[in-house]
Design a protein around this motif. Structure first.
Motif, PDB file in Angstrom:
ATOM      1  N   LEU A   1       0.834  -1.212   0.000  1.00  0.00           N
ATOM      2  CA  LEU A   1       0.000   0.000   0.000  1.00  0.00           C
ATOM      3  C   LEU A   1       0.867   1.259   0.000  1.00  0.00           C
ATOM      4  O   LEU A   1       0.561   2.226  -0.705  1.00  0.00           O
ATOM      5  CB  LEU A   1      -0.937   0.002   1.205  1.00  0.00           C
ATOM      6  N   ARG A   2       1.953   1.251   0.787  1.00  0.00           N
ATOM      7  CA  ARG A   2       2.867   2.400   0.784  1.00  0.00           C
ATOM      8  C   ARG A   2       3.514   2.578  -0.581  1.00  0.00           C
ATOM      9  O   ARG A   2       3.634   3.688  -1.092  1.00  0.00           O
ATOM     10  CB  ARG A   2       3.934   2.225   1.863  1.00  0.00           C
ATOM     11  N   GLU A   3       3.933   1.479  -1.192  1.00  0.00           N
ATOM     12  CA  GLU A   3       4.541   1.547  -2.526  1.00  0.00           C
ATOM     13  C   GLU A   3       3.531   2.072  -3.550  1.00  0.00           C
ATOM     14  O   GLU A   3       3.871   2.881  -4.407  1.00  0.00           O
ATOM     15  CB  GLU A   3       5.051   0.159  -2.937  1.00  0.00           C
ATOM     16  N   ASN A   4       2.286   1.617  -3.453  1.00  0.00           N
ATOM     17  CA  ASN A   4       1.245   2.089  -4.375  1.00  0.00           C
ATOM     18  C   ASN A   4       1.011   3.590  -4.220  1.00  0.00           C
ATOM     19  O   ASN A   4       0.841   4.297  -5.221  1.00  0.00           O
ATOM     20  CB  ASN A   4      -0.056   1.327  -4.127  1.00  0.00           C
ATOM     21  N   GLU A   5       0.996   4.084  -2.976  1.00  0.00           N
ATOM     22  CA  GLU A   5       0.812   5.521  -2.757  1.00  0.00           C
ATOM     23  C   GLU A   5       1.956   6.309  -3.385  1.00  0.00           C
ATOM     24  O   GLU A   5       1.744   7.354  -4.000  1.00  0.00           O
ATOM     25  CB  GLU A   5       0.733   5.815  -1.262  1.00  0.00           C
TER      26      GLU A   5
ATOM     27  N   LEU B   1       3.873   5.420  -5.904  1.00  0.00           N
ATOM     28  CA  LEU B   1       3.769   5.364  -7.362  1.00  0.00           C
ATOM     29  C   LEU B   1       2.611   6.209  -7.890  1.00  0.00           C
ATOM     30  O   LEU B   1       2.713   6.813  -8.957  1.00  0.00           O
ATOM     31  CB  LEU B   1       3.630   3.912  -7.822  1.00  0.00           C
ATOM     32  N   GLN B   2       1.516   6.272  -7.136  1.00  0.00           N
ATOM     33  CA  GLN B   2       0.397   7.110  -7.560  1.00  0.00           C
ATOM     34  C   GLN B   2       0.785   8.587  -7.531  1.00  0.00           C
ATOM     35  O   GLN B   2       0.403   9.351  -8.428  1.00  0.00           O
ATOM     36  CB  GLN B   2      -0.828   6.859  -6.674  1.00  0.00           C
ATOM     37  N   ALA B   3       1.537   8.996  -6.514  1.00  0.00           N
ATOM     38  CA  ALA B   3       2.003  10.388  -6.461  1.00  0.00           C
ATOM     39  C   ALA B   3       2.919  10.679  -7.645  1.00  0.00           C
ATOM     40  O   ALA B   3       2.817  11.745  -8.270  1.00  0.00           O
ATOM     41  CB  ALA B   3       2.731  10.646  -5.142  1.00  0.00           C
ATOM     42  N   ARG B   4       3.788   9.746  -7.975  1.00  0.00           N
ATOM     43  CA  ARG B   4       4.679   9.915  -9.125  1.00  0.00           C
ATOM     44  C   ARG B   4       3.875   9.998 -10.423  1.00  0.00           C
ATOM     45  O   ARG B   4       4.156  10.835 -11.287  1.00  0.00           O
ATOM     46  CB  ARG B   4       5.659   8.747  -9.188  1.00  0.00           C
ATOM     47  N   ASN B   5       2.862   9.160 -10.549  1.00  0.00           N
ATOM     48  CA  ASN B   5       2.022   9.183 -11.751  1.00  0.00           C
ATOM     49  C   ASN B   5       1.278  10.507 -11.886  1.00  0.00           C
ATOM     50  O   ASN B   5       1.156  11.043 -12.987  1.00  0.00           O
ATOM     51  CB  ASN B   5       1.032   8.022 -11.734  1.00  0.00           C
ATOM     52  N   ARG B   6       0.785  11.050 -10.756  1.00  0.00           N
ATOM     53  CA  ARG B   6       0.094  12.347 -10.810  1.00  0.00           C
ATOM     54  C   ARG B   6       1.056  13.442 -11.254  1.00  0.00           C
ATOM     55  O   ARG B   6       0.692  14.305 -12.053  1.00  0.00           O
ATOM     56  CB  ARG B   6      -0.513  12.674  -9.446  1.00  0.00           C
ATOM     57  N   GLN B   7       2.283  13.388 -10.766  1.00  0.00           N
ATOM     58  CA  GLN B   7       3.276  14.385 -11.159  1.00  0.00           C
ATOM     59  C   GLN B   7       3.591  14.272 -12.649  1.00  0.00           C
ATOM     60  O   GLN B   7       3.659  15.278 -13.354  1.00  0.00           O
ATOM     61  CB  GLN B   7       4.546  14.187 -10.334  1.00  0.00           C
TER      62      GLN B   7
END
Length: 98
Positions: free
Chosen positions: A41-45, A47-53
Motif C-alpha cells: 500500500l505504501r509503494e502504491n501511494e 507510485l500514484q504520487a509519481r504518476n500524478r506528477q
C-alpha cells in the motif's frame, strides 16, 4: 464421566491451538501477509504520487508552450534571440594554499 469430558475438551483445545500456531495459515503467516500488504500500500501511494506528477507534466507539455520552452532552456541550454548568455565558471582551487 466428568473426567472424560474434560480430557476430550483439553485434547480438542490442544488440537485447535496446534492448528492456530503451526498449521496451515497460522498466525505467523497471517501477520507476515498483513505486513506485506502494508508495504504494498505504501509503494502504491508513492507510485500514484509519481504518476500524478508525470500526468501534470504531460498536460503542461501538451497544453502550453511555456513548459516546453522551460524544458528546452534548462535541458538543452537554449537561449532566445536577443538574449545574452552568461556562463559562470567556478575558479580552480589554488594549489599553492595547500
Amino acid at each position: 464421566m466428568f473426567r472424560w469430558i474434560l480430557l476430550l475438551l483439553l485434547i480438542t483445545f490442544g488440537a485447535l491451538q496446534y492448528r492456530l500456531w503451526f498449521g496451515e495459515a497460522n498466525l505467523k503467516e497471517v501477520w507476515s501477509l498483513k505486513e506485506q500488504i502494508q508495504d504494498q500500500l505504501r509503494e502504491n501511494e508513492r507510485l500514484q504520487a509519481r504518476n500524478r506528477q508525470l500526468e501534470a507534466e504531460v498536460n503542461d507539455l501538451r497544453d502550453g508552450l511555456s513548459a516546453l520552452e522551460e524544458r528546452a532552456r534548462s535541458g538543452q541550454g537554449m537561449i532566445k534571440e536577443g538574449e545574452t548568455f552568461y556562463q559562470l565558471v567556478e575558479p580552480l582551487p589554488d594549489s599553492r594554499s595547500e
